[in-house]
Design a protein around this motif. Sequence first.
Motif, short mmCIF file in Angstrom:
data_model
loop_
_atom_site.label_atom_id
_atom_site.label_comp_id
_atom_site.label_asym_id
_atom_site.label_seq_id
_atom_site.Cartn_x
_atom_site.Cartn_y
_atom_site.Cartn_z
N PHE A 101 0.76 -1.19 -0.08
CA PHE A 101 0.02 0.13 -0.10
C PHE A 101 1.04 1.43 -0.05
CE2 PHE A 101 -2.70 -3.39 1.62
CZ PHE A 101 -4.01 -3.12 0.81
N GLY A 102 2.05 1.01 0.14
CA GLY A 102 3.01 2.50 0.16
C GLY A 102 3.51 2.87 1.48
N SER A 103 4.48 3.61 1.40
CA SER A 103 5.07 4.50 2.62
C SER A 103 3.98 5.09 3.28
CB SER A 103 6.22 5.37 2.13
OG SER A 103 6.81 5.73 3.04
N GLY A 104 4.00 4.82 4.40
CA GLY A 104 3.17 5.97 5.38
C GLY A 104 1.85 5.24 5.38
N THR A 105 1.59 4.00 4.99
CA THR A 105 0.10 3.50 5.16
C THR A 105 0.05 2.65 6.57
OG1 THR A 105 0.84 1.64 3.62
CG2 THR A 105 -0.31 3.36 2.76
N TYR A 106 0.98 2.34 7.06
CA TYR A 106 1.16 1.46 7.91
C TYR A 106 1.15 2.11 9.32
CZ TYR A 106 1.70 -3.04 10.86
OH TYR A 106 1.40 -3.89 11.68
N LEU A 107 2.17 3.11 9.11
CA LEU A 107 2.39 4.22 10.12
C LEU A 107 3.24 5.26 9.83
CD1 LEU A 107 5.60 3.63 11.20
CD2 LEU A 107 4.35 1.79 12.84
N SER A 108 3.50 6.63 10.18
CA SER A 108 4.17 7.40 9.47
C SER A 108 5.82 7.16 10.12
CB SER A 108 3.75 8.73 10.22
OG SER A 108 3.84 9.06 11.74
N LYS A 109 5.93 7.02 11.33
CA LYS A 109 7.20 6.46 11.81
C LYS A 109 7.27 6.29 13.32
CE LYS A 109 8.33 11.41 13.23
NZ LYS A 109 9.18 12.51 13.06
N HIS A 110 8.40 5.84 13.78
CA HIS A 110 8.60 5.56 15.02
C HIS A 110 9.46 6.34 15.77
CE1 HIS A 110 7.17 1.15 13.88
NE2 HIS A 110 7.01 0.97 15.09
N VAL A 111 9.37 6.85 16.97
CA VAL A 111 10.22 7.63 17.97
C VAL A 111 10.46 6.83 19.19
CG1 VAL A 111 9.09 9.74 16.83
CG2 VAL A 111 7.91 8.70 18.84
#
Length: 311
Positions: free
Chosen positions: A167-177
């Motif tokens: 589904f592409g970048s950013g479809t699972y989550l934006s990022k981890h911190v």
Amino acid sequence: MVSEIKSKMMSKIGFITSMLARDFFLKNVGERIDTISGYAERYGTGRGTVQSAISFLTEHQAVELESKGHLGSYILSLDYQLLWEIADLGMIMGLLPLPYSLRYEGLATGLNKQFQAANFNYSIAYTRGAEKRLNVLKDDKYDFIVLSKFAAKNYNDNDQFEILYEFGSGTYLSKHVIVFSGPENKKIESGMKIGLDSTSIDHKVLTELECQNKEVEFVELTYMKIMEHIKNKTIDAAIWNYDEIKNLDNINFTDLQHQSSIKKNKEISNAVILVNKNSRMIKRILSKTINPESVIEVQKEVYDHKLIPEY
């Protein structure tokens, strides 16, 4: 029609009708079907039984055929939903991550709408931990799962799996911190207690990368309980989904700091659908059901609060 189909499946030609429905389900309009003799030999039955089964399928408009004489018979139309029912393949079972974020809710809503539109009998369940989802797919307890591309590629026994859709970048989550319990912390340091959910491939790998060369104590926790432990200061730090804290006050966090984990974040942010490689029928039905672009559009509407989640 449903009762008639069920009755037919219990008759002596029911098995052959079911097998033919499966064969047609894997074909496309315009394709040539096998000969009556070919099907009879394949299924170990008589020509008359095969002919009766094909007649049943055409009479109920599961398939429309055109005979071209010595060239054979070709498919003019297919009703995939009806063929699936006649083939008696049962309910399509999918397993998704727990919808605790808007992105997950949007993804679940998008997939739900696709199955509703296709009118296939389906069931979608939810559980935390990519490894748990991978294990049930491996055991054929579910037909497909959703997880990050990174988790799909880094599972120990991933040779039997196939990524059907990305589904592409950013479809699972934006990022981890990295989140901290102390307001003054800016990085993970030796002596800290670090929350870890080892059932999550993504979480385990990122945590270990961020903590390498540090003398830390890993505290095994359920992922959903990590923020509670951060707030109660029972752990000092943990990796967490930025989507779930960006709008919260009084949460001290920083971006990931190790180059390897920063690079892996891109694959982790990409949601994929994973199936078993040998699941021809499931791959076929999902290809006829799911439009990735439409799923992404629905996910965006949910994320932007333009659509109420429904899953």
